[in-house]
Design a protein around this motif. Structure first.
Motif, PDB file in Angstrom:
ATOM      1  N   SER A   1      43.441  37.632  40.081  1.00 26.01           N
ATOM      2  CA  SER A   1      43.676  38.928  40.723  1.00 26.01           C
ATOM      3  C   SER A   1      45.164  39.175  40.963  1.00 26.01           C
ATOM      4  N   VAL A   2      45.863  38.173  41.438  1.00 24.71           N
ATOM      5  CA  VAL A   2      47.307  38.305  41.690  1.00 24.71           C
ATOM      6  C   VAL A   2      48.044  38.542  40.377  1.00 24.71           C
ATOM      7  N   ALA A   3      47.661  37.837  39.323  1.00 22.27           N
ATOM      8  CA  ALA A   3      48.313  38.010  38.024  1.00 22.27           C
ATOM      9  C   ALA A   3      48.094  39.420  37.489  1.00 22.27           C
ATOM     10  N   ILE A   4      46.886  39.934  37.604  1.00 21.05           N
ATOM     11  CA  ILE A   4      46.585  41.293  37.135  1.00 21.05           C
ATOM     12  C   ILE A   4      47.369  42.324  37.934  1.00 21.05           C
ATOM     13  N   VAL A   5      47.405  42.179  39.234  1.00 20.88           N
ATOM     14  CA  VAL A   5      48.162  43.104  40.084  1.00 20.88           C
ATOM     15  C   VAL A   5      49.652  43.032  39.746  1.00 20.88           C
ATOM     16  N   ALA A   6      50.173  41.833  39.533  1.00 21.52           N
ATOM     17  CA  ALA A   6      51.593  41.678  39.192  1.00 21.52           C
ATOM     18  C   ALA A   6      51.920  42.365  37.872  1.00 21.52           C
ATOM     19  N   VAL A   7      51.053  42.236  36.884  1.00 19.85           N
ATOM     20  CA  VAL A   7      51.282  42.891  35.587  1.00 19.85           C
ATOM     21  C   VAL A   7      51.251  44.405  35.751  1.00 19.85           C
ATOM     22  N   ILE A   8      50.302  44.912  36.503  1.00 18.86           N
ATOM     23  CA  ILE A   8      50.194  46.367  36.719  1.00 18.86           C
ATOM     24  C   ILE A   8      51.414  46.896  37.465  1.00 18.86           C
TER      25      ILE A   8
ATOM     26  N   LYS B   1      34.194  30.056  38.451  1.00 17.55           N
ATOM     27  CA  LYS B   1      33.501  30.485  39.661  1.00 17.55           C
ATOM     28  C   LYS B   1      34.281  30.159  40.929  1.00 17.55           C
ATOM     29  N   SER B   2      35.353  29.407  40.824  1.00 21.48           N
ATOM     30  CA  SER B   2      36.084  28.997  42.022  1.00 21.48           C
ATOM     31  C   SER B   2      36.886  30.157  42.604  1.00 21.48           C
ATOM     32  N   ILE B   3      37.055  30.160  43.894  1.00 22.11           N
ATOM     33  CA  ILE B   3      37.784  31.219  44.599  1.00 22.11           C
ATOM     34  C   ILE B   3      39.270  31.184  44.248  1.00 22.11           C
ATOM     35  N   GLY B   4      39.811  30.002  44.031  1.00 20.98           N
ATOM     36  CA  GLY B   4      41.224  29.866  43.670  1.00 20.98           C
ATOM     37  C   GLY B   4      41.525  30.550  42.344  1.00 20.98           C
ATOM     38  N   PHE B   5      40.644  30.343  41.373  1.00 27.49           N
ATOM     39  CA  PHE B   5      40.824  30.978  40.062  1.00 27.49           C
ATOM     40  C   PHE B   5      40.763  32.486  40.185  1.00 27.49           C
TER      41      PHE B   5
END
Length: 84
Positions: free
Chosen positions: A17-24, A8-12
């Motif tokens: 989100s950054v990891a998913i965008v980087a993979v895409i 639930k933390s904003i950092g996670f």
């Protein structure tokens, strides 16, 4: 309890989100690069085949103009012996 707070933390959420965008983005660029590479490879193959074809035609043409039948037949025999 601790695990629930991590999800639930904003950092996670930001890291995920950054990891998913980087993979895409990396996947998209990789696909585009492979497509461009394949196009260049096909162009190189066609250019090489065309150059070889022109070389053979000109060699045979010169032999035929100079009435060197045995040379022309040898070229044709060599070509027909090639696999593929």
């Amino acid at each position: 309890m601790r695990e629930l707070k991590l999800h639930k933390s904003i950092g996670f959420k930001i890291i995920l989100s950054v990891a998913i965008v980087a993979v895409i983005v990396n996947g998209s660029f990789g696909y585009i690069k492979l497509t461009i590479q394949e196009k260049h490879l096909n162009e190189t193959i066609l250019r090489s085949a065309s150059l070889l074809s022109e070389t053979i035609k000109k060699s045979m043409q010169i032999d035929m103009l100079e009435n060197r039948k045995e040379h022309t037949y040898r070229i044709m025999q060599t070509i027909s012996d090639q696999k593929g």
